[in-house]
Motif scaffolding. Structure first.
Motif, PDB file in Angstrom:
ATOM      1  N   SER A  46       0.789  -1.226   0.000  1.00 38.61           N
ATOM      2  CA  SER A  46       0.000   0.000   0.000  1.00 38.61           C
ATOM      3  C   SER A  46       0.822   1.277   0.000  1.00 38.61           C
ATOM      4  N   TRP A  47       2.089   1.214   0.441  1.00 41.52           N
ATOM      5  CA  TRP A  47       2.957   2.397   0.432  1.00 41.52           C
ATOM      6  C   TRP A  47       4.335   1.986  -0.054  1.00 41.52           C
ATOM      7  N   LEU A  48       4.936   2.804  -0.904  1.00 36.19           N
ATOM      8  CA  LEU A  48       6.255   2.531  -1.463  1.00 36.19           C
ATOM      9  C   LEU A  48       7.196   3.674  -1.103  1.00 36.19           C
ATOM     10  N   ALA A  49       8.424   3.339  -0.767  1.00 36.71           N
ATOM     11  CA  ALA A  49       9.408   4.357  -0.402  1.00 36.71           C
ATOM     12  C   ALA A  49      10.734   4.039  -1.076  1.00 36.71           C
ATOM     13  N   PRO A  50      11.386   5.018  -1.685  1.00 36.51           N
ATOM     14  CA  PRO A  50      12.652   4.769  -2.358  1.00 36.51           C
ATOM     15  C   PRO A  50      13.853   4.924  -1.431  1.00 36.51           C
ATOM     16  N   HIS A  51      14.903   4.176  -1.719  1.00 35.12           N
ATOM     17  CA  HIS A  51      16.188   4.417  -1.062  1.00 35.12           C
ATOM     18  C   HIS A  51      16.753   5.714  -1.642  1.00 35.12           C
ATOM     19  N   PRO A  52      17.429   6.540  -0.839  1.00 33.26           N
ATOM     20  CA  PRO A  52      17.899   7.836  -1.362  1.00 33.26           C
ATOM     21  C   PRO A  52      18.993   7.730  -2.416  1.00 33.26           C
ATOM     22  N   ARG A  53      19.713   6.613  -2.467  1.00 32.16           N
ATOM     23  CA  ARG A  53      20.815   6.504  -3.438  1.00 32.16           C
ATOM     24  C   ARG A  53      20.734   5.249  -4.304  1.00 32.16           C
ATOM     25  N   LEU A  54      20.251   4.156  -3.755  1.00 28.30           N
ATOM     26  CA  LEU A  54      20.240   2.882  -4.457  1.00 28.30           C
ATOM     27  C   LEU A  54      18.947   2.689  -5.231  1.00 28.30           C
ATOM     28  N   ASP A  64      -0.230  -7.801   5.736  1.00 26.28           N
ATOM     29  CA  ASP A  64       0.654  -8.836   6.272  1.00 26.28           C
ATOM     30  C   ASP A  64       1.548  -8.342   7.402  1.00 26.28           C
ATOM     31  N   ALA A  65       1.400  -7.076   7.801  1.00 25.59           N
ATOM     32  CA  ALA A  65       2.171  -6.516   8.917  1.00 25.59           C
ATOM     33  C   ALA A  65       3.668  -6.679   8.705  1.00 25.59           C
ATOM     34  N   ALA A  66       4.128  -6.410   7.490  1.00 22.01           N
ATOM     35  CA  ALA A  66       5.537  -6.627   7.173  1.00 22.01           C
ATOM     36  C   ALA A  66       6.024  -5.599   6.153  1.00 22.01           C
ATOM     37  N   VAL A  67       7.346  -5.499   6.055  1.00 26.75           N
ATOM     38  CA  VAL A  67       8.004  -4.641   5.072  1.00 26.75           C
ATOM     39  C   VAL A  67       8.865  -5.518   4.178  1.00 26.75           C
ATOM     40  N   GLN A  68       8.832  -5.266   2.869  1.00 26.28           N
ATOM     41  CA  GLN A  68       9.638  -6.020   1.911  1.00 26.28           C
ATOM     42  C   GLN A  68      10.418  -5.042   1.047  1.00 26.28           C
ATOM     43  N   ALA A  69      11.709  -5.331   0.857  1.00 24.64           N
ATOM     44  CA  ALA A  69      12.553  -4.530  -0.043  1.00 24.64           C
ATOM     45  C   ALA A  69      12.586  -5.179  -1.416  1.00 24.64           C
ATOM     46  N   PHE A  70      12.657  -4.340  -2.457  1.00 26.53           N
ATOM     47  CA  PHE A  70      12.770  -4.804  -3.836  1.00 26.53           C
ATOM     48  C   PHE A  70      13.889  -4.021  -4.522  1.00 26.53           C
ATOM     49  N   GLU A  89       0.817  -4.118  13.080  1.00 21.37           N
ATOM     50  CA  GLU A  89      -0.458  -4.331  12.386  1.00 21.37           C
ATOM     51  C   GLU A  89      -0.791  -3.163  11.456  1.00 21.37           C
ATOM     52  N   TYR A  90      -1.185  -3.506  10.252  1.00 29.03           N
ATOM     53  CA  TYR A  90      -1.608  -2.524   9.240  1.00 29.03           C
ATOM     54  C   TYR A  90      -0.556  -1.433   9.047  1.00 29.03           C
ATOM     55  N   VAL A  91       0.673  -1.872   8.760  1.00 31.82           N
ATOM     56  CA  VAL A  91       1.729  -0.905   8.442  1.00 31.82           C
ATOM     57  C   VAL A  91       1.311  -0.139   7.188  1.00 31.82           C
ATOM     58  N   CYS A  92       1.250   1.183   7.303  1.00 34.26           N
ATOM     59  CA  CYS A  92       0.646   1.977   6.230  1.00 34.26           C
ATOM     60  C   CYS A  92       1.567   3.032   5.642  1.00 34.26           C
ATOM     61  N   HIS A  93       2.755   3.223   6.212  1.00 35.98           N
ATOM     62  CA  HIS A  93       3.644   4.270   5.706  1.00 35.98           C
ATOM     63  C   HIS A  93       5.088   3.906   5.994  1.00 35.98           C
ATOM     64  N   LEU A  94       5.982   4.239   5.049  1.00 42.38           N
ATOM     65  CA  LEU A  94       7.411   4.037   5.209  1.00 42.38           C
ATOM     66  C   LEU A  94       8.136   5.322   4.830  1.00 42.38           C
ATOM     67  N   ALA A  95       9.190   5.616   5.542  1.00 44.24           N
ATOM     68  CA  ALA A  95      10.052   6.752   5.213  1.00 44.24           C
ATOM     69  C   ALA A  95      11.496   6.325   5.434  1.00 44.24           C
ATOM     70  N   VAL A  96      12.346   6.541   4.428  1.00 40.50           N
ATOM     71  CA  VAL A  96      13.751   6.129   4.506  1.00 40.50           C
ATOM     72  C   VAL A  96      14.603   7.332   4.890  1.00 40.50           C
ATOM     73  N   ALA A  97      15.504   7.129   5.843  1.00 34.62           N
ATOM     74  CA  ALA A  97      16.375   8.205   6.307  1.00 34.62           C
ATOM     75  C   ALA A  97      17.245   8.721   5.163  1.00 34.62           C
ATOM     76  N   PRO A  98      17.524  10.023   5.126  1.00 33.57           N
ATOM     77  CA  PRO A  98      18.387  10.580   4.078  1.00 33.57           C
ATOM     78  C   PRO A  98      19.748   9.896   3.996  1.00 33.57           C
ATOM     79  N   SER A  99      20.221   9.354   5.109  1.00 41.87           N
ATOM     80  CA  SER A  99      21.503   8.641   5.120  1.00 41.87           C
ATOM     81  C   SER A  99      21.413   7.276   4.459  1.00 41.87           C
ATOM     82  N   SER A 106       5.411   3.097   9.986  1.00 39.20           N
ATOM     83  CA  SER A 106       4.309   3.527  10.850  1.00 39.20           C
ATOM     84  C   SER A 106       3.160   2.538  10.713  1.00 39.20           C
ATOM     85  N   CYS A 107       2.645   2.084  11.832  1.00 43.77           N
ATOM     86  CA  CYS A 107       1.650   1.000  11.831  1.00 43.77           C
ATOM     87  C   CYS A 107       0.335   1.497  12.413  1.00 43.77           C
ATOM     88  N   TYR A 108      -0.666   1.567  11.558  1.00 46.84           N
ATOM     89  CA  TYR A 108      -1.976   2.084  11.961  1.00 46.84           C
ATOM     90  C   TYR A 108      -2.663   1.169  12.971  1.00 46.84           C
TER      91      TYR A 108
END
Length: 366
Positions: A46-54, A64-70, A89-99, A106-108
Motif C-alpha cells: 500500500s505504500w512505497l518508499a525509495p532508497h535515497p541513493r540505491l 501482512d504486517a511486514a516490510v519487503q525490499a525490492f 499491524e496494518y503498516v501503512c507508511h514508510l520513510a527512509v532516512a536521508p543517510s 508507521s503502523c496504523y
C-alpha cells in the motif's frame, strides 16, 4: 518515457491489485499513460518508499504486517531483496532516512513506530548487528553493539479516557525526517505529533505536540521554510508547526483544507507541495476533490485558493510531477492526471485517466 511504480490493495484489503504495478507513458500527453501490469508480486503493497541513493524500493505490506525490499533488476522489473521484516499491524507508511541507514515504518493497527536498519546494499537487517558499532563497543566499551532495529515507545492518550467510555486506540500513520536529524511521526488515534531522536537501538521520544482532540493528524510535509504542515483526517484541517529556539515544536496556525470541506463526510488523505513550496495540495475522500492552499509569509500562514474535481473515487494518494498532479483513486481503480496552472498552481482540469487496480500510492521511477 515517464514511469511510476504503483502500490495498491490486494484481495485481503478489499482491492484487486496483485503486486507493485507499473504506470508508464508520456505524462504530458493526453492519453499516453497506461497501466502495464504488476512487475513484482506482493500482497497489498500500500505504500512505497525509495532508497535515497540505491535502486531499491521498500513496500509496506499492509495486510501482512511486514516490510519487503525490492531491487530493480531491469528497465521495469523488481526483485525481492532479502526477507520480509515483521513490523506492526496494518503498516501503512514508510520513510527512509536521508543517510540510507534505516527506515521508519508507521503502523496504523497497533500504533507502533518501528525503525529498521538497512545494510550497504539497502537490504533490511532487523536482527543484524551494526559491525561498526560492535567494533566501537569492543574498543571503547560503549553501547553500540545493540541490534540496528527498534520500536519507538508506545504513545499514551493525552486526553485520557472519560469514566465509562472506551479507551481510544493509537494509530501511527506517517513519519518525516527533519533537517536537524530528528524524526516527526503522526498518531491519528491520539491526536499527537511526536518528535524523536534516533538512538543506537531505536527511536527516543524527544517531545510531543498535542493537537485539538478529534483532529486525527495523518500526513505531513516538511516545507522549505522549515515549517511542518500536517493534514488531519477527521477535522479536515491543515496545521502548521514551527520549531522554537529551544528546539521544541509548537502549533503556529491552522486552517480548513477548504471552506467547502464537510467534517464527517470528507476525509483528507495525502498532503503534497509544489516544487517551489508555494502551494500545498490535499485530497478530500468523500467529495473526491483536490484542495489547493497558498503558503504565505515565512511559511507559517496558509490560504485556501481552489477546490477541484480529483477525477477519481476515494483519492488516497497524489503527487506533483513536472507541473502536473497525479491522483490515485483507490475505489475507482484509476489514476488521474490533472493539469496545474503554471503561475498560480491551481488545478485546471483532468487531462487523462488511466486504469490501475486499487491504487494507493504512486512513486516515480528514477
Amino acid at each position: 518515457m515517464t514511469r511510476f511504480w504503483v502500490g495498491g490493495y490486494g484481495p485481503a484489503m478489499e482491492g484487486s491489485a496483485d503486486g507493485i504495478g507499473l504506470l508508464a507513458g508520456d505524462a504530458h500527453s493526453a492519453t499516453a499513460l497506461a497501466y502495464r501490469g504488476a512487475v513484482a508480486q506482493a500482497p497489498s503493497p500500500s505504500w512505497l518508499a525509495p532508497h535515497p541513493r540505491l535502486d531499491v524500493v521498500y513496500a509496506a505490506l499492509e495486510g501482512d504486517a511486514a516490510v519487503q525490499a525490492f531491487v530493480r533488476t531491469g528497465e521495469s522489473a523488481l526483485t525481492p531483496l532479502g526477507e520480509r521484516v515483521p513490523v506492526g499491524e496494518y503498516v501503512c507508511h514508510l520513510a527512509v532516512a536521508p543517510s540510507g541507514q534505516y527506515l521508519i515504518a508507521s503502523c496504523y493497527g497497533d500504533g507502533k513506530v518501528v525503525r529498521i536498519g538497512l545494510d550497504a546494499d539497502g537490504r533490511p537487517v532487523p536482527d543484524a548487528v551494526d559491525k561498526a558499532a560492535a567494533l566501537r563497543a569492543a574498543l571503547f566499551g560503549d553501547a553500540g553493539s545493540a541490534p540496528r532495529t527498534g520500536v519507538g515507545s508506545a504513545a499514551s492518550d493525552p486526553y485520557g479516557t472519560p469514566v465509562g467510555a472506551d479507551p481510544r486506540a493509537s494509530h501511527a500513520h506517517a513519519a518525516a525526517f527533519l533537517p536537524d536529524g530528528r524524526v516527526a511521526t503522526t498518531d491519528l488515534g491520539f491526536d499527537l505529533v511526536r518528535f524523536w531522536r534516533p538512538g543506537v537501538t531505536g527511536l527516543i521520544v524527544d517531545h510531543e505536540v498535542v493537537l485539538p482532540q478529534g483532529t486525527g493528524p495523518r500526513h505531513m510535509v516538511v516545507h522549505p521554510s522549515g515549517h511542518l504542515h500536517i493534514v488531519t483526517e477527521y477535522s479536515c484541517e491543515v496545521f502548521t508547526l514551527a520549531a522554537g529556539p529551544d528546539g521544541r515544536w509548537v502549533i503556529v496556525s491552522a486552517i480548513l483544507a477548504s471552506p467547502a470541506a464537510e467534517v464527517g463526510t470528507d476525509f483528507p488523505a495525502e498532503l503534497a507541495r509544489s516544487r517551489d513550496g508555494h502551494v500545498l495540495y490535499t485530497a478530500l475522500r468523500g467529495s473526491n476533490t483536490i484542495a489547493a492552499l497558498r503558503v504565505h509569509g515565512a511559511g507559517d500562514r496558509l490560504e485556501s485558493i481552489a477546490l477541484a474535481d480529483s477525477g477519481v473515487d476515494w483519492p488516497r494518494h497524489h503527487l506533483v510531477f513536472e507541473g502536473k498532479l497525479l491522483v490515485a483513486g483507490q475505489r475507482s481503480d484509476t489514476v488521474a492526471l490533472l493539469d496545474l496552472d503554471e503561475r498560480t498552481g491551481v488545478p485546471l482540469g483532468i487531462r487523462h485517466t488511466a486504469q490501475a487496480p486499487a491504487p494507493t500510492h504512486i512513486l516515480p521511477v528514477r
